[in-house]
Write a protein that holds these residues in place. Structure first.
Motif, PDB file in Angstrom:
ATOM      1  N   VAL A 124       0.833  -1.209   0.000  1.00  0.00           N
ATOM      2  CA  VAL A 124       0.000   0.000   0.000  1.00  0.00           C
ATOM      3  C   VAL A 124       0.867   1.258   0.000  1.00  0.00           C
ATOM      4  O   VAL A 124       0.391   2.342  -0.334  1.00  0.00           O
ATOM      5  N   SER A 125       2.127   1.106   0.341  1.00  0.00           N
ATOM      6  CA  SER A 125       3.012   2.269   0.431  1.00  0.00           C
ATOM      7  C   SER A 125       3.703   2.537  -0.904  1.00  0.00           C
ATOM      8  O   SER A 125       4.506   1.719  -1.371  1.00  0.00           O
ATOM      9  N   GLU A 126       3.409   3.698  -1.494  1.00  0.00           N
ATOM     10  CA  GLU A 126       4.053   4.043  -2.770  1.00  0.00           C
ATOM     11  C   GLU A 126       5.540   4.267  -2.562  1.00  0.00           C
ATOM     12  O   GLU A 126       6.354   3.945  -3.427  1.00  0.00           O
ATOM     13  N   ASN A 146      -4.075  -2.233  -1.690  1.00  0.00           N
ATOM     14  CA  ASN A 146      -4.407  -2.139  -0.276  1.00  0.00           C
ATOM     15  C   ASN A 146      -5.103  -3.436   0.146  1.00  0.00           C
ATOM     16  O   ASN A 146      -6.128  -3.819  -0.437  1.00  0.00           O
ATOM     17  N   LEU A 147      -4.545  -4.108   1.116  1.00  0.00           N
ATOM     18  CA  LEU A 147      -5.100  -5.403   1.551  1.00  0.00           C
ATOM     19  C   LEU A 147      -6.492  -5.260   2.166  1.00  0.00           C
ATOM     20  O   LEU A 147      -7.165  -6.267   2.400  1.00  0.00           O
ATOM     21  N   MET A 148      -6.921  -4.023   2.413  1.00  0.00           N
ATOM     22  CA  MET A 148      -8.282  -3.823   2.938  1.00  0.00           C
ATOM     23  C   MET A 148      -9.326  -3.864   1.826  1.00  0.00           C
ATOM     24  O   MET A 148     -10.525  -3.854   2.098  1.00  0.00           O
ATOM     25  N   CYS A 162       2.317 -13.554   2.917  1.00  0.00           N
ATOM     26  CA  CYS A 162       1.707 -12.380   3.553  1.00  0.00           C
ATOM     27  C   CYS A 162       2.320 -12.268   4.944  1.00  0.00           C
ATOM     28  O   CYS A 162       1.713 -12.662   5.936  1.00  0.00           O
ATOM     29  N   ARG A 163       3.546 -11.763   4.978  1.00  0.00           N
ATOM     30  CA  ARG A 163       4.323 -11.874   6.213  1.00  0.00           C
ATOM     31  C   ARG A 163       4.561 -10.502   6.873  1.00  0.00           C
ATOM     32  O   ARG A 163       4.855  -9.520   6.207  1.00  0.00           O
ATOM     33  N   ASN A 164       4.424 -10.520   8.176  1.00  0.00           N
ATOM     34  CA  ASN A 164       4.756  -9.355   9.007  1.00  0.00           C
ATOM     35  C   ASN A 164       3.990  -8.094   8.639  1.00  0.00           C
ATOM     36  O   ASN A 164       4.511  -6.988   8.732  1.00  0.00           O
ATOM     37  N   VAL A 165       2.775  -8.281   8.220  1.00  0.00           N
ATOM     38  CA  VAL A 165       1.882  -7.135   8.024  1.00  0.00           C
ATOM     39  C   VAL A 165       0.665  -7.305   8.929  1.00  0.00           C
ATOM     40  O   VAL A 165       0.146  -6.322   9.463  1.00  0.00           O
ATOM     41  N   MET A 166       0.256  -8.549   9.164  1.00  0.00           N
ATOM     42  CA  MET A 166      -0.954  -8.751   9.960  1.00  0.00           C
ATOM     43  C   MET A 166      -0.730  -8.455  11.443  1.00  0.00           C
ATOM     44  O   MET A 166      -1.688  -8.345  12.191  1.00  0.00           O
TER      45      MET A 166
HETATM   46  C1  LIG Z   1       6.926  -4.720   8.202  1.00  0.00           C
HETATM   47  S1  LIG Z   1       6.683  -4.698   6.464  1.00  0.00           S
HETATM   48  C2  LIG Z   1       6.870  -6.426   6.076  1.00  0.00           C
HETATM   49  C3  LIG Z   1       7.544  -6.626   4.757  1.00  0.00           C
HETATM   50  C4  LIG Z   1       7.780  -8.069   4.337  1.00  0.00           C
HETATM   51  N1  LIG Z   1       6.533  -8.753   4.098  1.00  0.00           N
HETATM   52  C5  LIG Z   1       8.590  -8.817   5.347  1.00  0.00           C
HETATM   53  O1  LIG Z   1       8.080  -9.721   6.004  1.00  0.00           O
HETATM   54  O2  LIG Z   1       9.784  -8.491   5.502  1.00  0.00           O
HETATM   55  C6  LIG Z   1       4.907  -4.480   6.360  1.00  0.00           C
HETATM   56  C7  LIG Z   1       4.454  -3.956   5.012  1.00  0.00           C
HETATM   57  O3  LIG Z   1       3.034  -4.048   4.942  1.00  0.00           O
HETATM   58  C8  LIG Z   1       2.548  -2.934   4.238  1.00  0.00           C
HETATM   59  N2  LIG Z   1       1.136  -2.696   4.594  1.00  0.00           N
HETATM   60  C9  LIG Z   1       0.614  -2.234   5.757  1.00  0.00           C
HETATM   61  N3  LIG Z   1      -0.718  -2.134   5.667  1.00  0.00           N
HETATM   62  C10 LIG Z   1      -1.058  -2.542   4.424  1.00  0.00           C
HETATM   63  C11 LIG Z   1      -2.288  -2.653   3.731  1.00  0.00           C
HETATM   64  N4  LIG Z   1      -3.452  -2.326   4.285  1.00  0.00           N
HETATM   65  N5  LIG Z   1      -2.257  -3.115   2.454  1.00  0.00           N
HETATM   66  C12 LIG Z   1      -1.081  -3.449   1.848  1.00  0.00           C
HETATM   67  N6  LIG Z   1       0.109  -3.358   2.457  1.00  0.00           N
HETATM   68  C13 LIG Z   1       0.122  -2.901   3.739  1.00  0.00           C
HETATM   69  C14 LIG Z   1       3.462  -1.795   4.663  1.00  0.00           C
HETATM   70  O4  LIG Z   1       3.446  -0.723   3.740  1.00  0.00           O
HETATM   71  C15 LIG Z   1       4.812  -2.495   4.775  1.00  0.00           C
HETATM   72  O5  LIG Z   1       5.579  -2.347   3.599  1.00  0.00           O
END
Ligand SMILES: C[S@@+](CC[C@H](N)C(=O)[O-])C[C@H]1O[C@@H](n2cnc3c(N)ncnc32)[C@H](O)[C@@H]1O
Length: 283
Positions: free
Chosen positions: A157-159, A210-212, A227-231
């Protein structure tokens, strides 16, 4: 070095202002900001307020809501997301991908006479994760790589993060832990740092997503979703709604890889637990 503004320069945020920005962030990005994150929010948004000469967080919030162009929301996403990532993060996943996921995918696709491996990296940040996945595929297949259509979809989601991924140039410090033969094979040193090789870069399709988003606008289902470290930034209902959408977009037998500090509740999702941070669709 701490580059955050000295606390005396920090603009004050009232509880009401924090709550309105927190609710907006949750509504747009699913990111759940607790009261403890107030300092982080002020620190990260300070720059935007100064740049646009807003006198208060209330003024900034009103602008976010009124801005029809969505540029303000894009800027908010750039500042509020945490993009921390690194090459070969959580190496267990890459080992499991080689030992179990790829052999299964190859068998499935051979049986169906279809060479399209469908992999989605759903929170790709600045590119380290999708590029590691492609390096793993290139190493795994060797000369046979050209016989497979391995192209990887990488979204975030981050440009700002996507621009960094597209550039694909990393400081030497970012390559810590990457084996030297891999650096020599897949990176080119230039004046700015280490640039990911074109043969890796061209295999990754970067898109803003955007995952939402309630619908996943992808034509074909995936074999494997990373889908790692975003949830960790989402609350439980948001997390389960997301993985359940992903489930519908995965082939039977397909995998979901999540961060090792993340878990899914058995009674909230049809994904079958395989081992820590690995789930599978088994119907
Ligand atoms: C901590 S990084 C994890 C990156 C990688 N997956 C890893 O495990 O190293 C989390 C990423 O999730 C993205 N993110 C957060 N909310 C999001 C959303 N609603 N939709 C898509 N991406 C999102 C952030 O922009 C960020 O780049």
């Amino acid at each position: 070095m701490d580059n955050s503004p000295a606390s005396s320069d920090m603009m004050h945020i009232s509880d009401a202002e924090f709550h309105s920005i927190r609710d907006l962030v949750y509504q747009h990005f699913g990111i759940a900001l607790t009261e403890q994150k107030k300092g982080l929010v002020v620190g990260r948004l300070q720059k935007i307020l100064k740049q646009h000469k807003f006198n208060s967080f209330k003024e900034y919030y009103d602008h976010l809501v009124a801005d029809k162009s969505k540029a303000a929301i894009t800027e908010l996403a750039n500042q509020i997301t945490t993009n921390h990532t690194f090459f070969f993060r959580e190496i267990e996943h890459f080992d499991f991908f080689k030992s179990d996921v790829l052999p299964w995918m190859v068998n499935e696709h051979k049986a169906n006479r279809n060479n399209d491996l469908r992999i989605w990296c759903a929170a790709a940040s600045s590119g380290e994760e999708p590029y590691t996945i492609i390096i793993t595929l290139l190493e795994h297949f060797g000369m046979d790589y050209k016989n497979w259509n391995c192209g990887l979809l990488a979204t975030d989601v981050s440009e700002k993060a996507l621009v960094a991924a597209l550039r694909g140039v990393y400081d030497q410090t970012r390559l810590q832990g990457v084996p030297t033969p891999i650096i020599n094979k897949y990176f080119k040193k230039n004046n700015d740092g280490y640039e990911i090789a074109e043969k890796v870069k061209k295999e990754v399709t970067l898109r803003k997503f955007n995952l939402m988003n309630e619908t996943l606008p992808f034509k074909k289902p995936f074999d494997c979703i990373w889908c790692r470290n975003v949830m960790i930034y989402f609350d439980a209902p948001t997390k389960h709604a997301l993985v359940n959408r992903m489930y519908k977009h995965t082939v039977n037998g397909g995998y979901l890889l999540i961060g090792h500090s993340e878990t899914l509740a058995r009674d909230q999702t049809p994904w079958k637990y395989i081992k820590p941070a690995v789930y599978r669709k088994e119907e």
